[in-house]
Each structure stands twice: as structure tokens, then as C-alpha cells.
Design a protein around this motif. Sequence first.
Motif, PDB file in Angstrom:
ATOM      1  N   ARG A   1       1.862   9.023  -6.104  1.00 58.29           N
ATOM      2  CA  ARG A   1       2.345  10.375  -5.852  1.00 58.29           C
ATOM      3  C   ARG A   1       3.339  10.787  -6.929  1.00 58.29           C
ATOM      4  O   ARG A   1       3.270  11.881  -7.487  1.00 58.29           O
ATOM      5  N   GLN A   2       4.260   9.857  -7.259  1.00 57.78           N
ATOM      6  CA  GLN A   2       5.259  10.163  -8.284  1.00 57.78           C
ATOM      7  C   GLN A   2       4.608  10.358  -9.648  1.00 57.78           C
ATOM      8  O   GLN A   2       5.009  11.243 -10.407  1.00 57.78           O
ATOM      9  N   THR A   3       3.602   9.551  -9.948  1.00 59.93           N
ATOM     10  CA  THR A   3       2.902   9.691 -11.228  1.00 59.93           C
ATOM     11  C   THR A   3       2.229  11.055 -11.295  1.00 59.93           C
ATOM     12  O   THR A   3       2.281  11.751 -12.332  1.00 59.93           O
ATOM     13  N   ARG A   4       1.606  11.482 -10.227  1.00 60.06           N
ATOM     14  CA  ARG A   4       0.947  12.814 -10.186  1.00 60.06           C
ATOM     15  C   ARG A   4       1.976  13.925 -10.382  1.00 60.06           C
ATOM     16  O   ARG A   4       1.739  14.879 -11.111  1.00 60.06           O
ATOM     17  N   GLU A   5       3.138  13.789  -9.744  1.00 60.81           N
ATOM     18  CA  GLU A   5       4.170  14.798  -9.883  1.00 60.81           C
ATOM     19  C   GLU A   5       4.664  14.893 -11.326  1.00 60.81           C
ATOM     20  O   GLU A   5       4.885  15.982 -11.868  1.00 60.81           O
ATOM     21  N   ARG A   6       4.843  13.724 -11.963  1.00 54.95           N
ATOM     22  CA  ARG A   6       5.302  13.714 -13.357  1.00 54.95           C
ATOM     23  C   ARG A   6       4.263  14.377 -14.270  1.00 54.95           C
ATOM     24  O   ARG A   6       4.594  15.107 -15.176  1.00 54.95           O
ATOM     25  N   GLN A   7       2.981  14.066 -13.974  1.00 53.99           N
ATOM     26  CA  GLN A   7       1.916  14.661 -14.797  1.00 53.99           C
ATOM     27  C   GLN A   7       1.841  16.171 -14.593  1.00 53.99           C
ATOM     28  O   GLN A   7       1.561  16.917 -15.528  1.00 53.99           O
ATOM     29  N   GLN A   8       2.128  16.621 -13.386  1.00 56.52           N
ATOM     30  CA  GLN A   8       2.113  18.059 -13.113  1.00 56.52           C
ATOM     31  C   GLN A   8       3.280  18.767 -13.793  1.00 56.52           C
ATOM     32  O   GLN A   8       3.179  19.913 -14.193  1.00 56.52           O
TER      33      GLN A   8
ATOM     34  N   LEU B   1       0.831  -1.206   0.000  1.00 53.85           N
ATOM     35  CA  LEU B   1       0.000   0.000   0.000  1.00 53.85           C
ATOM     36  C   LEU B   1       0.864   1.255   0.000  1.00 53.85           C
ATOM     37  O   LEU B   1       0.572   2.223  -0.715  1.00 53.85           O
ATOM     38  N   ARG B   2       1.939   1.251   0.811  1.00 50.59           N
ATOM     39  CA  ARG B   2       2.835   2.409   0.834  1.00 50.59           C
ATOM     40  C   ARG B   2       3.519   2.584  -0.518  1.00 50.59           C
ATOM     41  O   ARG B   2       3.650   3.696  -1.029  1.00 50.59           O
ATOM     42  N   THR B   3       3.966   1.465  -1.111  1.00 47.27           N
ATOM     43  CA  THR B   3       4.612   1.526  -2.422  1.00 47.27           C
ATOM     44  C   THR B   3       3.636   2.052  -3.466  1.00 47.27           C
ATOM     45  O   THR B   3       3.981   2.899  -4.287  1.00 47.27           O
ATOM     46  N   ASP B   4       2.399   1.536  -3.433  1.00 46.26           N
ATOM     47  CA  ASP B   4       1.346   2.001  -4.348  1.00 46.26           C
ATOM     48  C   ASP B   4       1.120   3.501  -4.183  1.00 46.26           C
ATOM     49  O   ASP B   4       1.031   4.238  -5.174  1.00 46.26           O
ATOM     50  N   ALA B   5       1.009   3.924  -2.947  1.00 48.35           N
ATOM     51  CA  ALA B   5       0.766   5.343  -2.666  1.00 48.35           C
ATOM     52  C   ALA B   5       1.930   6.183  -3.174  1.00 48.35           C
ATOM     53  O   ALA B   5       1.732   7.254  -3.756  1.00 48.35           O
ATOM     54  N   GLU B   6       3.154   5.708  -2.985  1.00 45.55           N
ATOM     55  CA  GLU B   6       4.337   6.438  -3.449  1.00 45.55           C
ATOM     56  C   GLU B   6       4.360   6.500  -4.974  1.00 45.55           C
ATOM     57  O   GLU B   6       4.645   7.545  -5.561  1.00 45.55           O
TER      58      GLU B   6
END
Length: 185
Positions: free
Chosen positions: A176-183, A168-173
Motif C-alpha cells: 500500500r505504501q509503495t503504491r502511495e509513493r508511486q502515485q 501478510l499484513r506487513t506485506d499488504a501495508e
Amino acid sequence: MIRKLRRGDLDRTAEIWLAANLQAHDFIAPEYWKDNQEPVKKLLPQAEVYVYESGGEILGFAGLDGEYIEGIFVAGKAQSNGIGKSLLDFLKAERPELHLNAYQKNTRAIRFYEREGFRIQSEGLDEATGEKDYAMVWQRELDYAELSKARDEAKQLQIYKTNAEMLLRTDAEEQRQTRERQQEK
């Protein structure tokens, strides 16, 4: 077959109660038991009572109040045939610990209960009869193989839980990284 007491069983159980008490407790005046038969009969439906029935006939019964055995009673002709032990084994399967009182002069009952794993906890006096009695207790023994198996299962569950939390932590991380890349785009 052992089953719960039914209303239709009251007369027979009250008969067994009286006869068994008169036989086992000949050191107590018979009037005591006879005087208490009707009050006991009225209390039976309110109690946790199990009857031993064979061929449509009730041959014995046991009464419980929580972990306290009020009594195990077997019809005279059926005694020494394993009915009392069957009733006691049934109660042991229902509770991890059982308590009872037995008159000191009722050596047959004391030997039976000791043979079945009860131990004398203390001495006392039954104020209603003036007779000395023993408070006895039985506790289910721990099955160490089952305990070890349960411990291993608990450890395995903890490992699964830890792994799930890490995923779950890995998934959440990763999210988060995917959102940052998209931003960044």
C-alpha cells in the motif's frame, strides 16, 4: 494373522460359532444355538467380521456392529492361547470405545473382559434366552504424554499462523505504501 472375513470362510466361522456357544453357554438349551446357526451364517457376510488365521486355518473370529462387539469366538482346541485377546486388541485399535453384552453365568468371559479393561455398565435380560446379562464398556485411555505433545504442536501451529498473518499484513501495508509513493510521483 487377522484379516477380514471372506465368503470362503463362512462354513468354518459358522462351525466355530456353534461350538464356542455350546461350550461357553451350557446353561442355554443347545437347540437355541443349533436353530440359530444358519441365520447367523447368512448374516456374517453382511457384518464387519475379522478372522484369526494361522497356518491357513481359521482359529477364531470377532464380529462388530459399529462400536458393539457381537461376539468373539475361538475354536475349542485354540482357546487359552491368546487368540481371543489378539482379536480384542485388534478391535481396540480400530475403535476408541467398545460395547458388548455377556451372560452373567458366563463368568469366564466376564473375567476376560474385565481383565482387558471393560467395566460393567448395567444389568439386563436377554429376551431371546431369558438369561441375565451385563452390558459392558471399554474406552481407550488417553495417553497424557501424547495429549501434551499434541497440545504443544497445536500451540506451535498457532504461533506459525499468527506470524504468517502478521507477515501478510506487513506485506499488504508495504505494498500500500509503495503504491502511495508511486502515485505521489
